[in-house]
Scaffold this motif. Structure first.
Motif, short mmCIF file in Angstrom:
data_model
loop_
_atom_site.label_atom_id
_atom_site.label_comp_id
_atom_site.label_asym_id
_atom_site.label_seq_id
_atom_site.Cartn_x
_atom_site.Cartn_y
_atom_site.Cartn_z
N HIS A 179 76.85 23.72 49.01
CA HIS A 179 76.67 24.91 48.17
C HIS A 179 75.80 24.53 46.98
O HIS A 179 75.60 23.36 46.68
N ASP A 222 75.80 25.51 42.90
CA ASP A 222 76.64 26.21 41.91
C ASP A 222 75.91 27.45 41.40
O ASP A 222 74.71 27.43 41.14
N HIS A 276 74.93 20.62 47.54
CA HIS A 276 75.76 19.41 47.49
C HIS A 276 77.09 19.69 48.18
O HIS A 276 77.58 20.82 48.16
N ARG A 322 79.85 21.10 32.70
CA ARG A 322 78.64 21.83 33.10
C ARG A 322 77.90 22.34 31.86
O ARG A 322 78.53 22.71 30.87
MN MN Z 1 79.30 22.37 43.06
#
Ligand code: MN
Ligand code: OGA
Length: 242
Positions: free
Chosen positions: A153, A155, A209, A235
């Motif tokens: 996926h 993010d 990833h 993040r």
């Molecule tokens: Mn991720």
């Protein structure tokens, strides 16, 4: 509000999960880092044999810059201290093994905006090393069961900025990055227990990833047994325009 977590992400359709238009990462608009950035250890990144040296060499150079692994980033004592703070919350939850097409299997998660001072210094170290812009106020704690794994996926760009940094606790794991349009362009990263990884730029926007599970958890043809793994993820804050 739980925006960045997999509880949110898994409620997206897989299509929107993958097809969100990644913004181009622009080094030009980045402010210069205030402190010199340490380099990760390149021995923990292995470009797949399907990615020949003559194929997209600039992209290869970019991904080797933009995906870095720092083995032994936290000490055993620091790992124990982080886990001592997190376990009481995690243990209250059950692992979720959901429908087969969900992006993640066998996980429980929480978010924390406040840590005990001895753990906050660890997160401050992550931030000093990995981020030149603001981070999200909540740190995401993702606990994968031994049988858990994360499918490929990217993010969601709405909820996460340029940089993702993960402290890996309890178990080593293998992460696979694969170009979103060209599956032959792939690499594996060995994320040892107590390592930090920092993913940004092309690694964050152009490659999916995945954290491998079961038989697929291999590094240089050797199995990397996956036990329960806890990732503490910081993040970057998304830019207001996104
Ligand atoms: Mn991720
Ligand atoms: C995520 C993710 C990776 C990890 O939560 O989006 O990809 O290291 N986690 O657990």
């Amino acid at each position: 509000m739980r925006l960045l977590t997999f509880s949110f992400l898994k409620n997206c359709t897989l299509k929107s999960f993958f097809n969100g238009k990644p913004r181009k990462y622009s080094r030009v608009t980045q402010t210069e880092p205030k402190i010199p950035q340490l380099k990760g250890d390149p021995n923990y990144i292995e470009i797949s044999p399907t990615w020949g040296t003559d194929i997209k060499p600039e992209l290869r150079a970019a991904i080797l810059q933009d995906m870095q692994v720092y083995p032994g980033f936290v000490t055993e004592e620091e790992e124990a201290s982080l886990l001592a703070e997190l376990e009481p919350y995690l243990k209250r939850m059950r692992y979720e093994f959901d429908h087969w097409d969900d992006a993640i299997q066998g996980f429980r998660e929480t978010e924390r905006s406040q840590f005990k001072p001895e753990n906050q210094v660890i997160l401050d170290r992550v931030k000093a090393l990995a981020f030149t812009t603001d981070t999200l106020p909540h740190v995401h704690v993702l606990d994968l069961a031994a049988a858990g794994f994360i499918k490929p996926h990217i993010d969601a760009v709405r909820f996460c900025g340029d940089v993702i940094a993960g402290v890996c606790l309890c178990s080593s794991a293998v992460m696979r990055l694969e170009h979103q349009h060209e599956p032959a362009l792939a690499l594996h990263a060995l994320l040892e227990r107590r390592a930090l990884y920092v993913m940004k730029g092309v690694a964050r926007y152009e490659f999916t990833h995945a954290v491998l599970g079961g038989e697929r958890s291999q590094w240089r043809h050797r199995p990397v047994p996956r036990r329960r793994r806890v990732a503490v993820l910081c993040r970057a804050r998304p830019e207001p325009s996104s």
